[in-house]
Design a protein around this motif. Structure first.
Motif, PDB file in Angstrom:
ATOM      1  N   TRP A 431       0.854  -1.199   0.000  1.00  0.00           N
ATOM      2  CA  TRP A 431       0.000   0.000   0.000  1.00  0.00           C
ATOM      3  C   TRP A 431       0.879   1.233   0.000  1.00  0.00           C
ATOM      4  N   THR A 432       0.461   2.276  -0.710  1.00  0.00           N
ATOM      5  CA  THR A 432       1.148   3.570  -0.654  1.00  0.00           C
ATOM      6  C   THR A 432       0.108   4.681  -0.615  1.00  0.00           C
ATOM      7  N   GLN A 433       0.497   5.785  -0.043  1.00  0.00           N
ATOM      8  CA  GLN A 433      -0.338   6.979  -0.085  1.00  0.00           C
ATOM      9  C   GLN A 433       0.558   8.198  -0.199  1.00  0.00           C
ATOM     10  N   GLU A 434       0.229   9.059  -1.140  1.00  0.00           N
ATOM     11  CA  GLU A 434       1.008  10.272  -1.318  1.00  0.00           C
ATOM     12  C   GLU A 434       0.646  11.271  -0.234  1.00  0.00           C
ATOM     13  N   ILE A 435       1.656  11.865   0.358  1.00  0.00           N
ATOM     14  CA  ILE A 435       1.472  12.874   1.390  1.00  0.00           C
ATOM     15  C   ILE A 435       2.067  14.173   0.881  1.00  0.00           C
ATOM     16  N   TYR A 436       1.253  15.199   0.782  1.00  0.00           N
ATOM     17  CA  TYR A 436       1.732  16.468   0.234  1.00  0.00           C
ATOM     18  C   TYR A 436       2.468  17.302   1.273  1.00  0.00           C
ATOM     19  N   ASP A 437       2.228  17.017   2.534  1.00  0.00           N
ATOM     20  CA  ASP A 437       2.938  17.737   3.581  1.00  0.00           C
ATOM     21  C   ASP A 437       4.357  17.207   3.686  1.00  0.00           C
ATOM     22  N   PRO A 438       5.276  17.966   4.273  1.00  0.00           N
ATOM     23  CA  PRO A 438       6.657  17.492   4.439  1.00  0.00           C
ATOM     24  C   PRO A 438       6.741  16.406   5.506  1.00  0.00           C
ATOM     25  N   LEU A 439       6.432  15.175   5.105  1.00  0.00           N
ATOM     26  CA  LEU A 439       6.380  14.053   6.027  1.00  0.00           C
ATOM     27  C   LEU A 439       7.774  13.731   6.560  1.00  0.00           C
ATOM     28  N   VAL A 440       7.863  13.502   7.852  1.00  0.00           N
ATOM     29  CA  VAL A 440       9.155  13.283   8.492  1.00  0.00           C
ATOM     30  C   VAL A 440       9.346  11.813   8.872  1.00  0.00           C
ATOM     31  N   ASP A 441       8.440  11.257   9.640  1.00  0.00           N
ATOM     32  CA  ASP A 441       8.649   9.911  10.167  1.00  0.00           C
ATOM     33  C   ASP A 441       7.332   9.293  10.597  1.00  0.00           C
ATOM     34  N   VAL A 442       7.408   8.008  11.000  1.00  0.00           N
ATOM     35  CA  VAL A 442       6.218   7.269  11.391  1.00  0.00           C
ATOM     36  C   VAL A 442       6.476   6.506  12.688  1.00  0.00           C
ATOM     37  N   MET A 443       5.388   6.161  13.372  1.00  0.00           N
ATOM     38  CA  MET A 443       5.425   5.259  14.520  1.00  0.00           C
ATOM     39  C   MET A 443       4.065   4.598  14.630  1.00  0.00           C
ATOM     40  N   ALA A 444       3.983   3.485  15.383  1.00  0.00           N
ATOM     41  CA  ALA A 444       2.740   2.739  15.509  1.00  0.00           C
ATOM     42  C   ALA A 444       2.433   2.469  16.966  1.00  0.00           C
ATOM     43  N   ALA A 445       1.204   2.792  17.373  1.00  0.00           N
ATOM     44  CA  ALA A 445       0.756   2.550  18.744  1.00  0.00           C
ATOM     45  C   ALA A 445      -0.753   2.705  18.800  1.00  0.00           C
ATOM     46  N   ASN A 446      -1.360   2.153  19.846  1.00  0.00           N
ATOM     47  CA  ASN A 446      -2.812   2.298  20.079  1.00  0.00           C
ATOM     48  C   ASN A 446      -3.654   1.768  18.924  1.00  0.00           C
ATOM     49  N   GLY A 447      -3.089   0.936  18.041  1.00  0.00           N
ATOM     50  CA  GLY A 447      -3.812   0.453  16.876  1.00  0.00           C
ATOM     51  C   GLY A 447      -3.748   1.382  15.679  1.00  0.00           C
ATOM     52  N   TYR A 448      -3.008   2.489  15.785  1.00  0.00           N
ATOM     53  CA  TYR A 448      -2.894   3.473  14.713  1.00  0.00           C
ATOM     54  C   TYR A 448      -1.482   3.483  14.138  1.00  0.00           C
ATOM     55  N   LEU A 449      -1.374   3.880  12.880  1.00  0.00           N
ATOM     56  CA  LEU A 449      -0.102   4.263  12.301  1.00  0.00           C
ATOM     57  C   LEU A 449      -0.071   5.783  12.312  1.00  0.00           C
ATOM     58  N   TYR A 450       0.929   6.360  12.983  1.00  0.00           N
ATOM     59  CA  TYR A 450       1.047   7.805  13.086  1.00  0.00           C
ATOM     60  C   TYR A 450       2.145   8.298  12.152  1.00  0.00           C
ATOM     61  N   ALA A 451       1.870   9.392  11.457  1.00  0.00           N
ATOM     62  CA  ALA A 451       2.867  10.036  10.601  1.00  0.00           C
ATOM     63  C   ALA A 451       2.963  11.496  11.016  1.00  0.00           C
ATOM     64  N   ILE A 452       4.177  11.962  11.248  1.00  0.00           N
ATOM     65  CA  ILE A 452       4.395  13.334  11.709  1.00  0.00           C
ATOM     66  C   ILE A 452       5.031  14.142  10.589  1.00  0.00           C
ATOM     67  N   THR A 453       4.666  15.411  10.476  1.00  0.00           N
ATOM     68  CA  THR A 453       5.235  16.280   9.456  1.00  0.00           C
ATOM     69  C   THR A 453       6.019  17.410  10.118  1.00  0.00           C
ATOM     70  N   SER A 454       6.871  18.045   9.325  1.00  0.00           N
ATOM     71  CA  SER A 454       7.705  19.110   9.866  1.00  0.00           C
ATOM     72  C   SER A 454       6.943  20.414  10.073  1.00  0.00           C
ATOM     73  N   ASP A 455       5.723  20.509   9.549  1.00  0.00           N
ATOM     74  CA  ASP A 455       4.962  21.741   9.723  1.00  0.00           C
ATOM     75  C   ASP A 455       3.861  21.610  10.769  1.00  0.00           C
ATOM     76  N   GLY A 456       3.963  20.600  11.645  1.00  0.00           N
ATOM     77  CA  GLY A 456       3.068  20.544  12.791  1.00  0.00           C
ATOM     78  C   GLY A 456       1.859  19.657  12.658  1.00  0.00           C
ATOM     79  N   ARG A 457       1.819  18.742  11.702  1.00  0.00           N
ATOM     80  CA  ARG A 457       0.673  17.853  11.549  1.00  0.00           C
ATOM     81  C   ARG A 457       0.999  16.442  12.037  1.00  0.00           C
ATOM     82  N   LEU A 458       0.006  15.830  12.658  1.00  0.00           N
ATOM     83  CA  LEU A 458       0.101  14.438  13.097  1.00  0.00           C
ATOM     84  C   LEU A 458      -1.068  13.686  12.478  1.00  0.00           C
ATOM     85  N   PHE A 459      -0.760  12.749  11.563  1.00  0.00           N
ATOM     86  CA  PHE A 459      -1.788  11.936  10.906  1.00  0.00           C
ATOM     87  C   PHE A 459      -1.940  10.618  11.637  1.00  0.00           C
TER      88      PHE A 459
END
Length: 464
Positions: A431-459
């Motif tokens: 699976w892939t998904q394009e992220i237009y924000d400046p994506l920095v890194d990922v982590m997994a917890a609580n059943g979620y995949l989290y992606a953090i960006t350099s401009d202050g967003r947490l997906f």
């Protein structure tokens, strides 16, 4: 659900003002607190036994023998266990890695069915944010205002409830900029604040957001805080320092540049991991300093108050992982597998291009690392390549059971940043998904995949 929580004005209000119910079910509104550093007894140096390094070809036959003297290992009054226990299900207590450095999490931590769906997004516009960490219920990160106004606190430690679409539960404001991400350990969130040359670590109660303690860190802080059993690791450029996570009492530290026989003061700590009560500490110049073709790894055992072995390497250490009876290291243009008991080199794989220094994950006998063009999977025991994928990684890679998550580009000439899920056994993209924000890194917890960006967003992503 996607929502922008803060404009710049709203962000300042969040830092300076009130919040909703606390992570422990209690309301929390914390003013800026001036913490007094806890005094720790000056550690008394002990004279550890002399040991001999086992290089065994780690640098094309270079072998070095050094004794450990009282100056390199300092014993403190604290008594804390150095353990690499598996990460509890649903948690991610350390940014980028677990105590053993494997970047591997159980299936319960994140989504494993595809495609994934963006469940919610937290956004603090124009704020600088750290990588998040998580316990089994909440997510913690630090957001800082890069352009603080006079008299306005510049950072806040935030507690989010993922079950409530990332709603903030408490915040603790701090009149300083963070110099690294938080760590969740012993019921606390530990966060380092700068400047790096005079950093202090705040211990904040996870349930209420209250300041419990503050510790000064001798030396220039680099890298990230770590947790390992009852130990909290506070690394500086020159020392691997361990304190009791429950009390903050100093336990011990190891300084590579003070080892007898060291020829020059260039052994700056870059990475470390724990296995079977031993700390494997890797060195080289920090990223901002002149490069060197030499790195080192030390097996430090607090039970003998010294070093089991030392191995010189042909490049600065980028990341260390201890798993499957192997110490795996990235070293500039190569990846090395060492015997954890002796330091003997079992295998080495070279790369034509530089390896991303912070990219390494090890799980179920597979070591994964990447360059700006390729992602590789190798057998941990033999170093044999299992697969490669045309995917240039930008940050770290993590395992969730047998799924590998990575951020990068399928085409190095493209500006498209992709979040990708890869089958770890075959190397096939799931699976892939394009992220237009400046994506920095990922982590997994609580059943979620989290992606953090350099401009202050947490997906936060979940399976559809």
């Amino acid at each position: 659900m996607s929502r922008e929580l803060f404009t710049r004005r709203e962000w300042l209000a969040v830092v300076a003002g009130g919040v909703t119910a606390g992570c422990g079910g209690r309301a929390a509104e914390r003013d800026s607190e001036t913490a007094t550093a806890t005094a720790t007894t000056r550690p008394t140096a002990t004279a550890p036994p002399t040991t001999t390094a086992a290089a065994s070809g780690a640098t094309d036959g270079v072998e070095e023998s050094m004794s450990v003297d009282a100056d390199s290992f300092e014993q403190g009054p604290g008594d804390c266990a150095l353990a690499a226990d598996p990460v509890p299900e649903g948690t991610w207590p350390m940014s980028h890695r677990d105590p053993a450095g494997t970047n591997a999490a159980p299936a319960a931590n994140g989504p494993t069915g595809f495609p994934l769906n963006e469940r919610w997004t937290m956004s603090a516009l124009e704020a600088q944010v750290t990588m998040p960490v998580a316990d089994d219920k909440y997510v913690y990160l630090v957001a800082a205002d890069p352009e603080p106004q006079p008299g306005v606190p510049v950072a806040a430690v935030l507690c989010h409830d993922p079950r409530r679409n990332g709603e903030i539960q408490w915040r603790h404001r701090v009149d300083a900029m963070p110099v690294g991400p938080p760590v969740a350990a012993a019921g606390m969130v530990y966060v380092p604040f700068g400047p790096a040359e005079n950093a202090r670590v705040l211990a904040i109660d996870r349930s209420e957001g209250t300041l419990r303690n503050s510790y000064t860190l001798p030396g220039r802080f680099v890298g990230e805080l770590g947790t390992a059993g009852t130990s909290l690791v506070m690394p500086s450029e020159d020392a691997y320092r361990v304190v009791d996570a429950r009390s903050g009492e100093f336990c011990w530290s190891f300084a590579p540049n003070d080892v007898t026989g060291t020829d020059r003061q260039d052994r700056k700590i870059r990475a470390a991991a724990v296995g079977d009560g031993v700390a494997y500490v890797g060195t080289g110049y920090p990223d901002s300093q002149p490069t060197t073709e030499v790195g080192h790894v030390y097996a430090v055992d607090p039970d003998i108050s010294g070093m089991r072995w030392h191995v010189p390497l042909d490049g600065p250490v980028g990341r260390v992982a201890v798993a499957d009876d192997t110490v795996t290291l990235t070293t500039g243009n190569g990846v090395v597998g060492l015997d954890p008991a002796s330091g003997e080199q079992r295998w080495r794989a070279s790369s034509d291009t530089s390896i991303r220094p912070d990219t390494l994950a090890v799980s179920n006998g597979l070591a994964v690392y990447g360059t700006r063009r390729q992602l590789y999977g190798r057998d941990v025991a033999t170093g044999e390549q299992q697969w490669s994928l045309g995917f240039g990684v930008r940050g770290d890679v993590i395992f969730v059971e047998n799924t590998l998550f990575a951020v990068g580009r399928a085409d190095p000439t493209s500006k498209r940043i992709l979040l990708a899920a890869v089958d770890a056994r075959s190397g096939d993209v799931r699976w892939t998904q394009e992220i237009y924000d400046p994506l920095v890194d990922v982590m997994a917890a609580n059943g979620y995949l989290y992606a953090i960006t350099s401009d202050g967003r947490l997906f936060a992503f979940t399976s559809v």
